[in-house]
Design a protein around this motif. Structure first.
Motif, mmCIF file in Angstrom:
data_model
loop_
_atom_site.group_PDB
_atom_site.id
_atom_site.type_symbol
_atom_site.label_atom_id
_atom_site.label_comp_id
_atom_site.label_asym_id
_atom_site.label_seq_id
_atom_site.Cartn_x
_atom_site.Cartn_y
_atom_site.Cartn_z
ATOM 1 N N VAL A 1 0.775 -1.283 0.023
ATOM 2 C CA VAL A 1 0.056 -0.055 0.076
ATOM 3 C C VAL A 1 1.033 1.261 -0.150
ATOM 4 O O VAL A 1 0.391 2.107 -0.593
ATOM 5 N N ARG A 2 1.941 1.156 0.730
ATOM 6 C CA ARG A 2 2.824 2.537 0.998
ATOM 7 C C ARG A 2 3.616 2.521 -0.384
ATOM 8 O O ARG A 2 3.779 3.859 -0.987
ATOM 9 N N LEU A 3 4.060 1.583 -1.149
ATOM 10 C CA LEU A 3 4.556 1.726 -2.308
ATOM 11 C C LEU A 3 3.854 2.531 -3.501
ATOM 12 O O LEU A 3 4.141 3.512 -3.873
ATOM 13 N N GLY A 4 2.624 2.030 -3.679
ATOM 14 C CA GLY A 4 1.650 2.690 -4.646
ATOM 15 C C GLY A 4 1.556 4.189 -4.013
ATOM 16 O O GLY A 4 1.583 4.786 -4.983
ATOM 17 N N ALA A 5 1.278 4.257 -2.940
ATOM 18 C CA ALA A 5 0.800 5.783 -2.492
ATOM 19 C C ALA A 5 2.282 6.761 -2.597
ATOM 20 O O ALA A 5 2.091 7.936 -3.077
ATOM 21 N N LEU A 6 3.282 6.039 -2.306
ATOM 22 C CA LEU A 6 4.513 6.925 -2.318
ATOM 23 C C LEU A 6 4.850 7.155 -3.896
ATOM 24 O O LEU A 6 5.454 8.327 -3.985
ATOM 25 N N ALA B 1 2.173 10.799 -1.902
ATOM 26 C CA ALA B 1 0.987 11.067 -0.952
ATOM 27 C C ALA B 1 1.620 11.709 0.122
ATOM 28 O O ALA B 1 2.902 11.450 0.776
ATOM 29 N N SER B 2 0.899 12.385 1.167
ATOM 30 C CA SER B 2 1.301 13.242 2.072
ATOM 31 C C SER B 2 1.511 12.108 3.380
ATOM 32 O O SER B 2 1.138 11.115 3.343
ATOM 33 N N ASN B 3 2.279 12.629 4.441
ATOM 34 C CA ASN B 3 2.389 11.813 5.546
ATOM 35 C C ASN B 3 1.094 11.619 6.134
ATOM 36 O O ASN B 3 0.584 10.537 6.608
ATOM 37 N N ASP B 4 -0.086 12.388 6.212
ATOM 38 C CA ASP B 4 -1.110 12.224 6.822
ATOM 39 C C ASP B 4 -1.767 11.004 6.095
ATOM 40 O O ASP B 4 -2.723 10.242 6.553
ATOM 41 N N ASP B 5 -1.835 11.271 4.816
ATOM 42 C CA ASP B 5 -2.525 10.251 3.758
ATOM 43 C C ASP B 5 -1.929 9.020 4.181
ATOM 44 O O ASP B 5 -2.635 7.696 4.239
ATOM 45 N N ASP C 1 -13.361 2.594 8.301
ATOM 46 C CA ASP C 1 -12.927 3.928 8.966
ATOM 47 C C ASP C 1 -11.883 4.529 8.223
ATOM 48 O O ASP C 1 -11.688 5.777 8.272
ATOM 49 N N ALA C 2 -10.613 3.695 8.072
ATOM 50 C CA ALA C 2 -9.472 4.466 7.805
ATOM 51 C C ALA C 2 -9.435 5.034 6.282
ATOM 52 O O ALA C 2 -8.674 6.003 6.105
ATOM 53 N N LEU C 3 -10.326 4.568 5.540
ATOM 54 C CA LEU C 3 -10.306 4.761 4.175
ATOM 55 C C LEU C 3 -11.540 5.829 4.128
ATOM 56 O O LEU C 3 -11.500 6.649 2.798
ATOM 57 N N ALA C 4 -12.289 6.379 5.000
ATOM 58 C CA ALA C 4 -13.245 7.257 4.727
ATOM 59 C C ALA C 4 -12.845 8.562 4.370
ATOM 60 O O ALA C 4 -13.598 9.164 3.462
#
Length: 293
Positions: A188-193, A197-201, A269-272
């Protein structure tokens, strides 16, 4: 209902993996054939799909996501090759096919796993992103794969085999947070990075991924009891036979199912904060919980 993007992403991941693997006709042919056997004979491709789904949230370049998806799946494949070895789980069946050490031999299986691990970092090092992001990608996957992640979790699992009933639920959760969850979180992190993506994301996505990794393992434990080898594509009933620590063994079947329900809510909840843009990640979470293999 399945997100139509998942099928396209899976095809994209399979094509990228086939391109990354060495030519089976070039020497050493036996090693190359074993590597392809480990990677290309099926699999859910959950981790590559997580890369694409997380990257899609931030409109990441698909070529960068191809590299990250390939790398994380190569690490996963290497871990399965070694996990199936006689010195570890000693399994003869994986994805409905003979495991690599059965189809080839034990020495070739060890080398194939080693080569897949090296190839993962070779692919990731060529990700078309800026240098600082590339270094972060490499560090993310390396940490998730080593003693602080997957390998550490496997060591804890081996130590618990034969005396699974002595483990606490907290210790079991920690074991699987390393063995299974670390690589899922990394995917998940690899895709977001790749999408800056921001630290909050990343914090929201980490919470989702941590719940998904644990849910994946709870479902695995249930399937080992309720599934059959033909459907699972691997040997059913081995956890109990080896007296492994599992969630059903420690808290029972009904409590394990209740835990899955709670983890599903945590993911939701985390994805909301991402709204409908996270629909693909929502679907992947549901698939992990509802799968039959």
């Amino acid at each position: 209902m399945l997100d139509p993007r998942l099928g396209a992403w899976r095809e994209r991941a399979d094509a990228a993996l086939a391109r990354a693997l060495p030519d089976p006709q070039s020497p050493p042919q036996r090693l190359h054939a074993a590597m392809r056997h480990a990677v290309l004979l099926g699999g859910k491709r959950m981790r590559p799909l997580l890369v694409y789904a997380a990257g899609d949230l931030f409109r990441a370049d698909e070529a960068a996501l191809d590299a990250a998806a390939t790398a994380v799946e190569l690490i996963h494949a290497y871990s399965l090759v070694h996990d199936d070895l006689p010195a570890m789980d000693d399994d003869a069946l994986r994805r409905g096919q003979p495991t690599v050490h059965v189809a080839f031999d034990e020495a070739t299986a060890i080398l194939a796993g080693d080569a897949l691990q090296s190839l993962a970092f070779e692919v990731l090092a060529a990700t078309p992103v800026n240098d600082s992001v590339r270094v972060t990608l490499l560090r993310t996957l390396a940490t998730a794969s080593g003693a602080a992640g997957m390998c550490g979790g496997q060591a804890l699992d081996l130590a618990a085999t034969g005396n699974g009933g002595t483990l606490s639920v907290a210790a079991l959760e920690h074991l699987h947070a390393l063995k299974t969850g670390a690589l899922i979180r990394a995917a998940v992190r690899l895709g977001a990075l790749c999408g800056d993506a921001s630290n909050d994301d990343l914090q929201h996505l980490d919470r989702y991924a941590d719940a998904l990794g644990l849910a994946f393992q709870v479902r695995d434990d249930l399937l080992d009891i309720e599934g059959d080898s033909a459907t699972l594509g691997k040997t059913a009933g081995k956890d109990a036979a080896q007296d492994k620590a599992t969630f059903p063994a420690l808290i029972g079947l009904e409590a394990s199912r209740a835990r899955l329900h709670a983890l599903r809510q945590t993911m939701t909840d985390a994805l909301a904060p991402f709204g409908e843009h996270a629909d693909a990640l929502v679907v992947l979470g549901r698939m992990a919980i509802e799968r039959d293999r």
